[in-house]
Design an enzyme around this catalytic site. Structure first.
Site, PDB file in Angstrom:
ATOM      1  N   CYS A   6       0.802  -1.224   0.000  1.00 28.05           N
ATOM      2  CA  CYS A   6       0.000   0.000   0.000  1.00 28.05           C
ATOM      3  C   CYS A   6       0.833   1.270   0.000  1.00 28.05           C
ATOM      4  CB  CYS A   6      -0.844   0.067   1.270  1.00 28.05           C
ATOM      5  SG  CYS A   6      -1.831  -1.374   1.537  1.00 28.05           S
ATOM      6  N   GLY A  32      -0.947   1.096  -4.990  1.00 27.26           N
ATOM      7  CA  GLY A  32      -2.223   0.482  -4.654  1.00 27.26           C
ATOM      8  C   GLY A  32      -3.334   1.039  -5.495  1.00 27.26           C
ATOM      9  N   ASN A 106       0.932   0.472   5.870  1.00 30.80           N
ATOM     10  CA  ASN A 106       1.595  -0.247   4.788  1.00 30.80           C
ATOM     11  C   ASN A 106       2.485  -1.308   5.426  1.00 30.80           C
ATOM     12  OD1 ASN A 106       4.323   0.555   2.498  1.00 30.80           O
ATOM     13  ND2 ASN A 106       2.875  -1.119   2.411  1.00 30.80           N
ATOM     14  N   GLY A 107       2.260  -2.556   5.053  1.00 34.66           N
ATOM     15  CA  GLY A 107       3.079  -3.637   5.597  1.00 34.66           C
ATOM     16  C   GLY A 107       2.215  -4.811   5.994  1.00 34.66           C
ATOM     17  N   CYS A 241      13.096  -3.496   2.507  1.00 35.84           N
ATOM     18  CA  CYS A 241      12.662  -4.366   1.402  1.00 35.84           C
ATOM     19  C   CYS A 241      13.391  -3.990   0.108  1.00 35.84           C
ATOM     20  CB  CYS A 241      11.160  -4.221   1.203  1.00 35.84           C
ATOM     21  SG  CYS A 241      10.584  -5.041  -0.291  1.00 35.84           S
ATOM     22  N   TYR A 247      11.192  -3.175  -8.131  1.00 37.59           N
ATOM     23  CA  TYR A 247       9.912  -3.062  -8.812  1.00 37.59           C
ATOM     24  C   TYR A 247       8.971  -2.013  -8.243  1.00 37.59           C
ATOM     25  CZ  TYR A 247       5.091  -4.286 -10.003  1.00 37.59           C
ATOM     26  OH  TYR A 247       3.784  -4.225 -10.393  1.00 37.59           O
ATOM     27  N   SER A 288       7.904  -0.887 -15.656  1.00 36.34           N
ATOM     28  CA  SER A 288       8.658  -1.233 -14.449  1.00 36.34           C
ATOM     29  C   SER A 288      10.128  -1.532 -14.716  1.00 36.34           C
ATOM     30  CB  SER A 288       7.987  -2.402 -13.732  1.00 36.34           C
ATOM     31  OG  SER A 288       7.809  -3.469 -14.627  1.00 36.34           O
ATOM     32  N   CYS A 437      16.297  -6.781   3.446  1.00 38.44           N
ATOM     33  CA  CYS A 437      15.633  -8.086   3.457  1.00 38.44           C
ATOM     34  C   CYS A 437      15.663  -8.639   2.038  1.00 38.44           C
ATOM     35  CB  CYS A 437      14.178  -7.927   3.913  1.00 38.44           C
ATOM     36  SG  CYS A 437      13.219  -9.458   3.777  1.00 38.44           S
ATOM     37  N   CYS A 440      12.675 -13.060  -0.185  1.00 38.80           N
ATOM     38  CA  CYS A 440      11.984 -13.653  -1.341  1.00 38.80           C
ATOM     39  C   CYS A 440      12.958 -14.375  -2.270  1.00 38.80           C
ATOM     40  CB  CYS A 440      11.151 -12.601  -2.083  1.00 38.80           C
ATOM     41  SG  CYS A 440      12.054 -11.121  -2.551  1.00 38.80           S
TER      42      CYS A 440
HETATM   43  P1  AMP Z   1       4.319 -13.176 -13.496  1.00 38.32           P
HETATM   44  O1  AMP Z   1       5.692 -13.793 -13.615  1.00 38.32           O
HETATM   45  O2  AMP Z   1       3.463 -13.436 -14.689  1.00 38.32           O
HETATM   46  O3  AMP Z   1       3.619 -13.621 -12.234  1.00 38.32           O
HETATM   47  O4  AMP Z   1       4.476 -11.603 -13.387  1.00 38.32           O
HETATM   48  C1  AMP Z   1       5.717 -10.987 -13.365  1.00 38.32           C
HETATM   49  C2  AMP Z   1       5.568  -9.506 -13.592  1.00 38.32           C
HETATM   50  O5  AMP Z   1       4.795  -8.911 -12.547  1.00 38.32           O
HETATM   51  C3  AMP Z   1       6.917  -8.810 -13.575  1.00 38.32           C
HETATM   52  O6  AMP Z   1       7.143  -8.363 -14.880  1.00 38.32           O
HETATM   53  C4  AMP Z   1       6.809  -7.658 -12.624  1.00 38.32           C
HETATM   54  O7  AMP Z   1       6.980  -6.430 -13.287  1.00 38.32           O
HETATM   55  C5  AMP Z   1       5.429  -7.739 -12.059  1.00 38.32           C
HETATM   56  N1  AMP Z   1       5.472  -7.863 -10.598  1.00 38.32           N
HETATM   57  C6  AMP Z   1       6.457  -8.314  -9.808  1.00 38.32           C
HETATM   58  N2  AMP Z   1       6.105  -8.284  -8.509  1.00 38.32           N
HETATM   59  C7  AMP Z   1       4.852  -7.811  -8.469  1.00 38.32           C
HETATM   60  C8  AMP Z   1       3.934  -7.533  -7.410  1.00 38.32           C
HETATM   61  N3  AMP Z   1       4.250  -7.753  -6.160  1.00 38.32           N
HETATM   62  N4  AMP Z   1       2.723  -7.054  -7.748  1.00 38.32           N
HETATM   63  C9  AMP Z   1       2.387  -6.838  -9.032  1.00 38.32           C
HETATM   64  N5  AMP Z   1       3.212  -7.076 -10.075  1.00 38.32           N
HETATM   65  C10 AMP Z   1       4.430  -7.549  -9.802  1.00 38.32           C
END
Ligand code: AMP
Length: 476
Positions: A6, A32, A106-107, A241, A247, A288, A437, A440
């Protein structure tokens, strides 16, 4: 309960607090898109407006004019999964012994389910499935002598990731967890004090970035000025993070004291050094990965081309034609520039691969446009573990890199080559590598989940079995 990815915002001593909060939230829309809310105060009473959808849909001029007062807090909520009910829209407002108090969060509070269960057994009634509501209950129940003591008391009982803004009728309190998971910064414009998840929210309203709120720090903003209270010792190693740089944050923001644009370019340059490619051009998956791709192109001395055009007007309500064999979701969002792609050997840069489904469809679109070769380079390491601290990653089994080798992923995506940035390389791109961190990518979680509770329980309240499965996942 819901995981929260968020944006939070707060503004004190501003004639048009609601309008400024609106602009701030507008610039934080990327954090968000599901719902948005603003609560204002004129020192006598609080005014509230919240709704589902984008900031521009939730608010209009009339609504903002009704939100009286010289102070405001606001929130944008992101939820690609989980329960999206109007009852979960933040900021969340309750009445308790200190009067009305609102919170925007947020968190993720990793012990929220545990605390909530305990409180429900003691008779508390919860209105939402938000972990943030737990905080308000803790404040209401605190034996602290004044608001500050009550908030500190509540903050000390929760663990996990929180960047928070609270508001009562005469003050705003901002606080960050002792691990510093999520960003939160303070800016000023004359006597106006602004709090925001990212500094891009200051630019739009003409405020100057001042500093990050420190891990374990709480700021009380009132007629007495800005008072800083170190309510808890910062963790010896912070858990900022790193995904904010990869991203989540906007490149024009300062986050964790660094310029996102600068770090993101470094990711691209590092990726080019670690994983060069024999190719003609570099393209990004907009928006992105644009900045990472620029860094890659610069370092590898390959031309950066705009090979994919993104449609910015794709909403959640997009109606997909039934011809299911076509990848409508990706096609509507990205279209290739055939003249750029045809017969070229292409380096495609993306910031991350989560499930792999977007990239698989995208590769097919790029191939269809006539690319001679596709070399995929990813500006982060393979995502092998779910985030419990506020980034919306799916359960572990859905993460393609959690159960497939890079070679298998390459085959699945259908590219000539696939390389990810190394974790070491990633950490070399930030000033203070031991204070991030990377769970992931590594599974190294700094704040453990409590008991049988897991992300799955948070999302669905399915019960302890889901939690046990996640524990098992984590142990693997
Ligand atoms: P997918 O591998 O199809 O699940 O989606 C990957 C894409 O989602 C990547 O190109 C990122 O730019 C985007 N992405 C990565 N993390 C997130 C996130 N937490 N929320 C929304 N989009 C994300």
């Amino acid at each position: 309960m819901l995981k929260e990815e968020c944006a939070v915002f707060g503004i004190y001593d501003c004639e048009e607090a609601a309008q400024m909060a609106y602009l701030g939230l507008y610039s934080l829309q990327h954090r968000g898109q599901e719902s948005s809310g603003i609560i204002t105060s004129d020192s006598k009473r609080l005014y509230e407006h919240k709704g589902m959808g984008l900031v521009s849909k939730v608010f209009d001029g009339d609504v903002l004019n009704r939100l009286n007062g010289h102070m405001a807090i606001g929130h944008n909520r992101y939820s690609t999964t989980g329960i999206s009910h109007a009852v979960n829209i933040q900021p969340f407002l309750v009445d308790c012994k200190v009067g009305k108090i609102a919170v925007a969060h947020n968190g993720n509070l990793v012990n929220a389910v545990e605390i909530r269960d305990r409180m429900e057994n003691e008779g508390s009634i919860f209105r939402s499935t938000m972990d943030s509501e737990v905080l308000l209950h803790l404040i209401a129940k605190s034996r602290g002598e004044n608001l500050e003591e009550m908030v500190v008391d509540a903050l000390k009982q929760v663990t996990g990731a929180f960047s928070l803004v609270f508001m009562t009728k005469d003050r705003i309190i901002a606080a960050r967890d002792p691990h510093g998971f999520r960003p939160l910064c303070i800016g000023k414009s004359g006597s106006t004090v602004v709090i925001a998840s990212e500094s891009c929210a200051f630019d739009i309203i003409g405020a100057e970035y001042e500093r990050e709120i420190l891990p374990g720090e709480m700021l009380v903003i009132s007629a007495d000025g800005v008072k800083s209270i170190q309510y808890a010792e910062p963790a010896s190693h912070l858990s900022r993070c790193i995904f904010e740089f990869i991203y989540f944050s906007r490149p024009d923001s300062r986050v964790f004291g660094e310029n996102v644009d600068k770090v993101r370019r470094k990711l691209g340059r590092k990726l080019a050094v670690e994983s060069p490619a024999q190719a003609d051009i570099v393209i990004s998956v907009p928006d992105s990965s644009n900045t990472i791709a620029l860094g890659y192109a610069e370092q590898s001395r390959l031309p950066y081309e705009l090979g994919l055009i993104r449609n910015h007007y794709v909403g959640r309500t997009f109606i997909k034609p039934k011809q299911s064999e076509r990848d409508w979701d990706v096609r509507i969002k990205f279209n290739p520039v055939k003249g750029v792609i045809k017969d070229r050997r292409i380096v495609v840069i993306d910031d991350s691969i989560v499930r792999g489904s977007t990239m698989r469809k995208l590769v097919s679109i790029i191939r269809h446009a006539g690319a001679a070769e596709v070399h995929l380079r990813i500006g982060s390491p393979p995502i092998t573990h779910s985030c419990y601290y506020g980034i919306d990653t799916p359960t572990r089994s859905e993460l393609i890199a959690s159960n497939h080798s890079i070679e298998k992923i390459r085959e699945y995506l259908g590219v000539e080559s696939l390389q990810y940035l190394s974790t070491k390389g990633l950490l070399e791109c930030v000033d203070d590598p031991e204070n991030y961190c990377t769970a992931c990518f590594t599974g190294d979680y700094s704040v453990k989940m409590h008991g049988e509770y897991s992300k799955e329980v948070f999302e669905s309240n399915e019960g302890p079995d889901a939690g046990a499965q996640a524990e098992k996942d984590r142990a693997e």
